[in-house]
Motif scaffolding. Structure first.
Motif, mmCIF file in Angstrom:
data_model
loop_
_atom_site.group_PDB
_atom_site.id
_atom_site.type_symbol
_atom_site.label_atom_id
_atom_site.label_comp_id
_atom_site.label_asym_id
_atom_site.label_seq_id
_atom_site.Cartn_x
_atom_site.Cartn_y
_atom_site.Cartn_z
ATOM 1 N N ILE A 1 10.741 38.173 48.099
ATOM 2 C CA ILE A 1 9.278 38.280 48.097
ATOM 3 C C ILE A 1 8.836 39.397 49.032
ATOM 4 N N MET A 2 9.461 39.477 50.211
ATOM 5 C CA MET A 2 9.146 40.551 51.160
ATOM 6 C C MET A 2 9.370 41.919 50.520
ATOM 7 N N MET A 3 10.506 42.095 49.829
ATOM 8 C CA MET A 3 10.805 43.372 49.190
ATOM 9 C C MET A 3 9.823 43.664 48.061
ATOM 10 N N ALA A 4 9.549 42.655 47.239
ATOM 11 C CA ALA A 4 8.632 42.851 46.112
ATOM 12 C C ALA A 4 7.242 43.242 46.591
ATOM 13 N N LYS A 5 6.756 42.567 47.621
ATOM 14 C CA LYS A 5 5.411 42.879 48.125
ATOM 15 C C LYS A 5 5.344 44.305 48.670
ATOM 16 N N GLY A 6 6.397 44.741 49.371
ATOM 17 C CA GLY A 6 6.409 46.110 49.880
ATOM 18 C C GLY A 6 6.337 47.128 48.762
ATOM 19 N N ILE A 7 7.095 46.903 47.693
ATOM 20 C CA ILE A 7 7.093 47.825 46.554
ATOM 21 C C ILE A 7 5.746 47.787 45.839
ATOM 22 N N LEU A 8 5.205 46.597 45.626
ATOM 23 C CA LEU A 8 3.931 46.473 44.916
ATOM 24 C C LEU A 8 2.798 47.138 45.684
ATOM 25 N N ARG A 9 2.805 47.003 47.001
ATOM 26 C CA ARG A 9 1.773 47.691 47.794
ATOM 27 C C ARG A 9 1.929 49.203 47.667
ATOM 28 N N ALA A 10 3.187 49.671 47.615
ATOM 29 C CA ALA A 10 3.418 51.109 47.421
ATOM 30 C C ALA A 10 2.952 51.562 46.045
ATOM 31 N N PHE A 11 2.970 50.661 45.072
ATOM 32 C CA PHE A 11 2.456 50.954 43.737
ATOM 33 C C PHE A 11 0.925 50.945 43.702
ATOM 34 N N GLY A 12 0.301 50.611 44.835
ATOM 35 C CA GLY A 12 -1.158 50.613 44.917
ATOM 36 C C GLY A 12 -1.797 49.266 44.708
ATOM 37 N N MET A 13 -1.020 48.203 44.716
ATOM 38 C CA MET A 13 -1.552 46.875 44.454
ATOM 39 C C MET A 13 -2.095 46.257 45.732
ATOM 40 N N THR A 14 -3.237 45.609 45.640
ATOM 41 C CA THR A 14 -3.834 44.938 46.790
ATOM 42 C C THR A 14 -3.222 43.548 46.957
ATOM 43 N N ASP A 15 -3.460 42.944 48.131
ATOM 44 C CA ASP A 15 -2.939 41.603 48.371
ATOM 45 C C ASP A 15 -3.523 40.597 47.381
ATOM 46 N N SER A 16 -4.788 40.755 47.020
ATOM 47 C CA SER A 16 -5.391 39.823 46.065
ATOM 48 C C SER A 16 -4.778 39.989 44.674
ATOM 49 N N GLN A 17 -4.407 41.207 44.322
ATOM 50 C CA GLN A 17 -3.739 41.427 43.044
ATOM 51 C C GLN A 17 -2.330 40.838 43.061
ATOM 52 N N ILE A 18 -1.632 40.994 44.196
ATOM 53 C CA ILE A 18 -0.302 40.407 44.329
ATOM 54 C C ILE A 18 -0.385 38.883 44.240
ATOM 55 N N ALA A 19 -1.438 38.314 44.834
ATOM 56 C CA ALA A 19 -1.588 36.853 44.853
ATOM 57 C C ALA A 19 -1.688 36.268 43.448
ATOM 58 N N LYS A 20 -2.141 37.058 42.482
ATOM 59 C CA LYS A 20 -2.228 36.575 41.101
ATOM 60 C C LYS A 20 -0.860 36.178 40.557
ATOM 61 N N ALA A 21 0.195 36.789 41.099
ATOM 62 C CA ALA A 21 1.549 36.529 40.599
ATOM 63 C C ALA A 21 2.210 35.347 41.279
ATOM 64 N N GLU A 22 1.689 34.895 42.411
ATOM 65 C CA GLU A 22 2.405 33.908 43.205
ATOM 66 C C GLU A 22 2.624 32.568 42.499
ATOM 67 N N PRO A 23 1.679 32.069 41.676
ATOM 68 C CA PRO A 23 1.988 30.826 40.947
ATOM 69 C C PRO A 23 3.220 30.974 40.055
ATOM 70 N N ALA A 24 3.357 32.111 39.386
ATOM 71 C CA ALA A 24 4.535 32.351 38.537
ATOM 72 C C ALA A 24 5.778 32.544 39.402
ATOM 73 N N TRP A 25 5.645 33.226 40.535
ATOM 74 C CA TRP A 25 6.783 33.423 41.441
ATOM 75 C C TRP A 25 7.342 32.074 41.884
ATOM 76 N N ASN A 26 6.455 31.151 42.240
ATOM 77 C CA ASN A 26 6.896 29.875 42.811
ATOM 78 C C ASN A 26 7.674 29.014 41.822
ATOM 79 N N LYS A 27 7.578 29.342 40.536
ATOM 80 C CA LYS A 27 8.295 28.569 39.513
ATOM 81 C C LYS A 27 9.666 29.167 39.192
ATOM 82 N N LYS A 28 9.910 30.394 39.658
ATOM 83 C CA LYS A 28 11.180 31.038 39.340
ATOM 84 C C LYS A 28 12.333 30.313 40.027
#
Length: 280
Positions: free
Chosen positions: A213-240
């Protein structure tokens, strides 16, 4: 005349404020092909709860359907990644490549790659990728053990300093995962100085779900994604699913990790104590 100038100034100020209020532009577009070049951390990162799939699911949660090109091979160093760059990345015509390389160059000791050779190899990888029209995101190497003072981490610092310099020289986006990792570990140790074991890795090097998760968030922020945009994925992440001896979802692992830290134990030791308690 004065009223017109004032109106223009007000309009300009309003446009500036409106623009600054807009969310950051995500640099990944629908249909983009993303190559993830790396070693075993990247190879394992292609598992269900690995950082590659967390990145892809976060993009999808924000309406972006991209194509993943996994290119991680266990044990590989900068020379080997350079040798297979054409086959594993360039021929597959990605628009984007993340480059994760350096852990094995240091960790393998005498079988590793000296800093001077590492500089040459990484520079060639970046130049060849850019010549093929690929946008390169350089990831600093994550830690070799979760102790920043260890000999390997001290040696790795020079390799990461080179990556930071190269990113500026070659106009690459830097994803400073090493700094992110050190910050998270220092925060945990400050809160729980008696905590023993690894927080972000299963063995000091390879990521557990929290490290991915730490690595993914770092890459996603570098892709220009905000924390609120990243948070949209967390329900799906938690099921993996995370599988390390037993099958757990990422959400279950996060809960287990928190309980283990409260008990000042590593996750394996905490699980062992639970088992022993229930079989006595």
């Amino acid at each position: 005349m004065f009223k017109m100038k004032s109106a223009r100034l007000l309009l300009g100020g309003a446009l500036f404020l409106a623009a600054s209020a807009l969310p950051a532009q995500i640099t990944v577009k629908n249909g983009d092909r993303i190559a993830f070049l790396g070693d075993s951390i990247t190879q394992q990162g292609n598992g269900p709860s690995g950082y590659l799939n967390l990145v892809m699911s976060a993009l999808e949660a924000n309406g972006i359907k991209a194509v993943k090109i996994p290119a991680g091979i266990s044990g590989h160093k900068s020379n080997q990644m350079l040798d297979r760059l054409e086959r594993d990345v360039i021929r597959k015509k990605p628009q984007i490549m993340t480059l994760s390389c350096g852990v094995n160059d240091v960790w393998h000791g005498k079988r590793g790659v000296p800093l001077e050779n590492y500089r040459k190899n990484i520079t060639q990888i970046v130049e060849k990728a850019q010549a093929a029209g690929i946008k390169v995101y350089i990831l600093t190497s994550t830690m070799i053990s979760e102790n920043p003072q260890s000999a390997n981490n001290q040696k790795l610092a020079a390799y990461n300093d080179f990556l930071r310099t190269l990113a500026k020289e070659k106009s690459c986006t830097l994803v400073d995962l090493n700094a992110d990792m050190q910050k998270q570990i220092a925060s945990i140790k400050a809160e729980q100085p008696n905590f023993k074991g690894n927080f972000l890795t299963v063995d000091g090097v390879h990521m557990n779900p929290l490290g991915n998760i730490m690595m993914a968030k770092g890459i996603l922020r570098a892709f220009g994604m905000t924390d609120s945009q990243i948070a949209k994925a967390e329900p799906a992440w938690n099921k993996k699913i995370f599988q390390q001896g037993i099958r757990l979802s990422v959400g279950e692992y996060k809960t287990l990790s928190e309980k283990a830290r409260q008990a000042n134990q590593s996750v394996p030791d905490y699980l062992k104590s639970l088992i022993q308690k229930n079989i006595q």
